[in-house]
Design a protein around this motif. Sequence first.
Motif, PDB file in Angstrom:
ATOM      1  N   GLN A  99       4.236  -4.944  -8.594  1.00 60.71           N
ATOM      2  CA  GLN A  99       2.709  -4.702  -8.512  1.00 60.71           C
ATOM      3  C   GLN A  99       1.969  -5.501  -7.434  1.00 60.71           C
ATOM      4  O   GLN A  99       1.116  -4.954  -6.359  1.00 60.71           O
ATOM      5  CB  GLN A  99       1.923  -4.903  -9.781  1.00 60.71           C
ATOM      6  N   LYS A 100       2.600  -6.614  -7.180  1.00 58.25           N
ATOM      7  CA  LYS A 100       2.112  -7.705  -6.119  1.00 58.25           C
ATOM      8  C   LYS A 100       2.397  -6.996  -4.657  1.00 58.25           C
ATOM      9  O   LYS A 100       1.671  -7.106  -3.725  1.00 58.25           O
ATOM     10  CB  LYS A 100       2.523  -9.175  -6.269  1.00 58.25           C
ATOM     11  N   ILE A 101       3.505  -6.759  -4.392  1.00 58.99           N
ATOM     12  CA  ILE A 101       4.196  -6.096  -3.293  1.00 58.99           C
ATOM     13  C   ILE A 101       3.166  -4.903  -3.146  1.00 58.99           C
ATOM     14  O   ILE A 101       2.865  -4.371  -2.033  1.00 58.99           O
ATOM     15  CB  ILE A 101       5.531  -5.849  -3.376  1.00 58.99           C
ATOM     16  N   GLN A 106      -0.900  -2.011  -0.086  1.00 57.66           N
ATOM     17  CA  GLN A 106      -1.909  -0.782  -0.108  1.00 57.66           C
ATOM     18  C   GLN A 106      -3.235  -1.240   0.847  1.00 57.66           C
ATOM     19  O   GLN A 106      -3.813  -0.662   1.077  1.00 57.66           O
ATOM     20  CB  GLN A 106      -2.687  -0.912  -1.528  1.00 57.66           C
ATOM     21  N   GLU A 107      -3.215  -2.853   0.853  1.00 59.89           N
ATOM     22  CA  GLU A 107      -4.250  -3.432   1.728  1.00 59.89           C
ATOM     23  C   GLU A 107      -3.971  -3.303   3.074  1.00 59.89           C
ATOM     24  O   GLU A 107      -4.985  -3.604   3.911  1.00 59.89           O
ATOM     25  CB  GLU A 107      -4.597  -4.812   1.217  1.00 59.89           C
ATOM     26  N   ARG A 108      -2.946  -2.975   3.465  1.00 63.43           N
ATOM     27  CA  ARG A 108      -2.731  -2.792   5.001  1.00 63.43           C
ATOM     28  C   ARG A 108      -2.853  -1.511   5.472  1.00 63.43           C
ATOM     29  O   ARG A 108      -2.882  -0.502   4.843  1.00 63.43           O
ATOM     30  CB  ARG A 108      -1.164  -3.032   5.243  1.00 63.43           C
ATOM     31  N   GLU A 109      -3.597  -1.605   6.394  1.00 64.11           N
ATOM     32  CA  GLU A 109      -4.169  -0.216   7.201  1.00 64.11           C
ATOM     33  C   GLU A 109      -3.182   0.637   7.798  1.00 64.11           C
ATOM     34  O   GLU A 109      -3.286   1.934   8.020  1.00 64.11           O
ATOM     35  CB  GLU A 109      -5.345  -0.490   8.336  1.00 64.11           C
ATOM     36  N   GLU A 146      -4.512  11.941  -0.868  1.00 65.50           N
ATOM     37  CA  GLU A 146      -5.774  10.819  -1.321  1.00 65.50           C
ATOM     38  C   GLU A 146      -5.941   9.940  -0.303  1.00 65.50           C
ATOM     39  O   GLU A 146      -6.980   9.525  -0.244  1.00 65.50           O
ATOM     40  CB  GLU A 146      -5.061   9.636  -2.664  1.00 65.50           C
ATOM     41  N   LYS A 147      -5.125   9.524   0.555  1.00 61.78           N
ATOM     42  CA  LYS A 147      -5.404   8.698   1.713  1.00 61.78           C
ATOM     43  C   LYS A 147      -6.152   9.665   2.823  1.00 61.78           C
ATOM     44  O   LYS A 147      -6.479   9.068   4.035  1.00 61.78           O
ATOM     45  CB  LYS A 147      -4.028   7.984   2.273  1.00 61.78           C
ATOM     46  N   GLY A 148      -5.975  10.942   2.658  1.00 57.36           N
ATOM     47  CA  GLY A 148      -6.876  11.519   3.755  1.00 57.36           C
ATOM     48  C   GLY A 148      -5.815  12.248   4.757  1.00 57.36           C
ATOM     49  O   GLY A 148      -6.107  12.740   5.926  1.00 57.36           O
ATOM     50  N   GLY A 229       0.148   7.708  11.662  1.00 53.56           N
ATOM     51  CA  GLY A 229      -0.030   6.317  12.082  1.00 53.56           C
ATOM     52  C   GLY A 229       0.176   5.453  10.814  1.00 53.56           C
ATOM     53  O   GLY A 229       0.051   4.103  10.889  1.00 53.56           O
ATOM     54  N   TYR A 230       0.977   5.828   9.937  1.00 55.22           N
ATOM     55  CA  TYR A 230       1.321   5.134   8.489  1.00 55.22           C
ATOM     56  C   TYR A 230       2.817   4.705   8.662  1.00 55.22           C
ATOM     57  O   TYR A 230       3.525   5.958   8.535  1.00 55.22           O
ATOM     58  CB  TYR A 230       0.857   5.545   7.408  1.00 55.22           C
ATOM     59  N   SER A 231       3.248   3.795   8.314  1.00 60.93           N
ATOM     60  CA  SER A 231       4.601   3.521   7.409  1.00 60.93           C
ATOM     61  C   SER A 231       4.749   3.655   5.973  1.00 60.93           C
ATOM     62  O   SER A 231       3.508   3.559   5.615  1.00 60.93           O
ATOM     63  CB  SER A 231       5.324   2.145   7.997  1.00 60.93           C
TER      64      SER A 231
END
Length: 276
Positions: A99-101, A106-109, A146-148, A229-231
Amino acid sequence: VDTLRYVQPNSGSRTYPCKSNYISVAIRDSGEVMTKATALDEVVNYFDPMKALKDEYLERYYVERESPAANFEQHILLKKDAKFLLSGHMGSGKSTELQKIYKNFQEREDYLAIYLDAMEILDTNNIDYADILFAISAAIYKYSVEKGIKFDQRLENELDSFTEEVTKEVEERTEMGLGAKLNVLFFDGGGRYSKESTVRKKIRERIQPKTTRLLTLINNLIGEVRSNGYSVVVIVDSLDHAPHADDIYLNYGRILTDINCAVIYTVPIEFLYTPQ
């Protein structure tokens, strides 16, 4: 303050007497009022050792410690398609670390982070590699939307066609869109896939001959996410609770690691001591 009145949506309200002029409370997920502990035994009662910390509880109660899982993040950042097996004794904190990972990515753009709990969306007592692959494909689509992130229409049609083929005669409401179909199968209240063995059996039998096609679809979805633009990092938790998890990894490990993104799977601790 003489009383505390807690109103829960759609569930009425409850009133609690207060023994002091000032109180400190927190509302648990279940709606239970949790007063501030004054002794250690009260603290113990607030925590379920078999339940991972997540969301607000992760923020409030997570304690940094030395953990092999903490190194996963650095490896994933260095190698975008890294694969990991995480094991540990029951109640040792595997799910909390995952959950921490998940929260950190999640917080990374620049990342699409996906967390799947096999105990919630699958049946860990009766699980197959095909179930895992199908759930991963559904989650990539759901989390991306959900992330668009918008998929190429042809790719979306391919996934829709595949879903239609493997759920034919199982899903009655065929007029639903792709996202709604996948939600009904996996994500709405646990989903039919985890609850209905006949549904799972029929879909699984149809997926197995189409494994290569499904794997290609998954990798094409990941490729589309990357082009935006996402990994991608996928976490599949609770597989260590499956009685035959060793069979899945030993016989179908190559398939599960052919996914073109970072993936973390959990495995039973006894698996680490098998000759294979």
